[in-house]
Design an enzyme around this catalytic site. Structure first.
Site, mmCIF file in Angstrom:
data_model
loop_
_atom_site.group_PDB
_atom_site.id
_atom_site.type_symbol
_atom_site.label_atom_id
_atom_site.label_comp_id
_atom_site.label_asym_id
_atom_site.label_seq_id
_atom_site.Cartn_x
_atom_site.Cartn_y
_atom_site.Cartn_z
ATOM 1 N N LYS A 41 147.898 -29.603 43.420
ATOM 2 C CA LYS A 41 148.606 -30.714 44.057
ATOM 3 C C LYS A 41 147.767 -31.999 43.954
ATOM 4 C CE LYS A 41 151.116 -27.695 47.296
ATOM 5 N NZ LYS A 41 151.418 -27.427 48.728
ATOM 6 N N TYR A 81 161.327 -28.081 46.068
ATOM 7 C CA TYR A 81 161.216 -27.686 47.473
ATOM 8 C C TYR A 81 162.572 -27.681 48.179
ATOM 9 C CZ TYR A 81 156.067 -27.798 47.502
ATOM 10 O OH TYR A 81 154.730 -27.534 47.286
ATOM 11 N N ASN A 144 147.102 -28.938 51.297
ATOM 12 C CA ASN A 144 146.577 -27.592 51.003
ATOM 13 C C ASN A 144 146.350 -27.318 49.517
ATOM 14 O OD1 ASN A 144 149.250 -27.322 50.378
ATOM 15 N ND2 ASN A 144 149.667 -25.596 51.736
ATOM 16 N N HIS A 147 149.807 -25.059 44.840
ATOM 17 C CA HIS A 147 151.094 -24.380 44.990
ATOM 18 C C HIS A 147 151.096 -23.113 44.139
ATOM 19 C CE1 HIS A 147 155.370 -23.463 44.989
ATOM 20 N NE2 HIS A 147 155.236 -23.260 43.683
ATOM 21 N N GLU A 158 160.997 -21.889 39.066
ATOM 22 C CA GLU A 158 160.051 -23.003 39.041
ATOM 23 C C GLU A 158 159.544 -23.295 37.629
ATOM 24 O OE1 GLU A 158 157.177 -21.874 42.021
ATOM 25 O OE2 GLU A 158 158.621 -22.150 43.643
HETATM 26 P P1 IDP Z 1 153.543 -22.194 50.442
HETATM 27 O O1 IDP Z 1 153.082 -23.423 49.686
HETATM 28 O O2 IDP Z 1 152.370 -21.396 50.976
HETATM 29 O O3 IDP Z 1 154.497 -21.346 49.651
HETATM 30 P P2 IDP Z 1 155.840 -23.135 51.986
HETATM 31 O O4 IDP Z 1 156.250 -22.613 53.317
HETATM 32 O O5 IDP Z 1 156.674 -22.806 50.800
HETATM 33 O O6 IDP Z 1 154.317 -22.687 51.755
HETATM 34 O O7 IDP Z 1 155.718 -24.695 52.136
HETATM 35 C C1 IDP Z 1 155.553 -25.505 50.992
HETATM 36 C C2 IDP Z 1 154.538 -26.571 51.291
HETATM 37 O O8 IDP Z 1 155.023 -27.416 52.323
HETATM 38 C C3 IDP Z 1 153.188 -26.063 51.804
HETATM 39 O O9 IDP Z 1 152.323 -25.614 50.778
HETATM 40 C C4 IDP Z 1 152.659 -27.302 52.493
HETATM 41 O O10 IDP Z 1 152.146 -28.243 51.536
HETATM 42 C C5 IDP Z 1 153.922 -27.875 53.091
HETATM 43 N N1 IDP Z 1 154.110 -27.448 54.486
HETATM 44 C C6 IDP Z 1 154.515 -26.229 54.910
HETATM 45 N N2 IDP Z 1 154.565 -26.173 56.257
HETATM 46 C C7 IDP Z 1 154.171 -27.400 56.679
HETATM 47 C C8 IDP Z 1 154.009 -27.981 57.988
HETATM 48 O O11 IDP Z 1 154.224 -27.357 59.025
HETATM 49 N N3 IDP Z 1 153.591 -29.283 58.015
HETATM 50 C C9 IDP Z 1 153.343 -30.013 56.893
HETATM 51 N N4 IDP Z 1 153.482 -29.501 55.660
HETATM 52 C C10 IDP Z 1 153.891 -28.210 55.541
HETATM 53 MG MG MG Z 2 156.445 -21.745 49.033
#
Ligand code: IDP
Ligand code: MG
Length: 181
Positions: A41, A81, A144, A147, A158
């Site tokens: 990212k 997303y 984080n 992805h 994807e």
């Molecule tokens: P993942 O990346 O571990 O698969 P997902 O639930 O698919 O997690 O969420 C996609 C992305 O959305 C996360 O990697 C993170 O960057 C962001 N995200 C998820 N939950 C939150 C939140 O509660 N606050 C802010 N960003 C979030």
């Molecule tokens: Mg995800």
């Protein structure tokens, strides 16, 4: 624009033309041919983590079949997303993901989807064990750094969204017999 036309647009570079998307060959996605989509990212690129992240997947034994540095359009990110569109953080997520270049990669190998998710760690870095990418290199869920596709079906969707067919390479892996028996 009708749904059919839209599904054929090449969102990975924003061109409004019909292109060959990365082909999804169901039979080719099993066993050692399983593939996953991993993206560094914008924060990962800014923080010079590209090499470290690619290194981990290479050393694990997975095979790199696609890699590009790109600025993702908001349209591509909204599609990527789309399952999260009703979440309160969705707008912020799109802003974050479009704030700078991303390194999009495709990796191939046995159980690569599940294994890559373990190598990533949990969505929230605070829940991620040391030794995982998110456990080692970040602190907040909204930054984080990486992805990874969460299932084989997601990976297929994807990869075809982010890559054209001719951007994925099939190459003979000369050390595969040292990785698989
Ligand atoms: P993942 O990346 O571990 O698969 P997902 O639930 O698919 O997690 O969420 C996609 C992305 O959305 C996360 O990697 C993170 O960057 C962001 N995200 C998820 N939950 C939150 C939140 O509660 N606050 C802010 N960003 C979030
Ligand atoms: Mg995800």
């Amino acid at each position: 624009m009708g749904p059919k036309r839209r599904s054929q647009r090449n969102l990975c570079d924003g061109e409004d033309v019909v292109v060959k998307r990365a082909r999804i060959e169901e039979s080719g996605w099993t066993g050692v041919n399983e593939r996953t989509f991993i993206a560094v990212k914008p924060d990962g690129v800014q923080r010079r983590l590209v090499g470290e992240i690619v290194r981990r997947f290479e050393r694990k034994g997975f095979k790199l079949v696609g890699l590009k540095l790109m600025q993702a359009s908001e349209e591509l990110l909204r599609e990527h997303y789309s399952e999260l569109r009703s979440k309160p953080f969705f707008r912020g997520l799109i802003a974050y993901m479009s704030s700078g270049p991303i390194v999009a990669t495709v990796w191939q190998g046995l159980d690569v989807v599940k294994t890559a998710r373990k190598m990533l760690g949990e969505t929230n870095p605070a829940d991620s064990l040391p030794g995982t990418v998110r456990g080692d290199y970040c602190v907040e869920v909204g930054r984080n750094v990486i992805h990874g596709s969460d299932s084989v079906v997601s990976a297929q969707r994807e990869i075809s969204l982010w890559f054209r067919q001719n951007e994925l390479q099939s190459w003979e892996d000369n050390c595969s017999h040292w990785i698989y028996n």
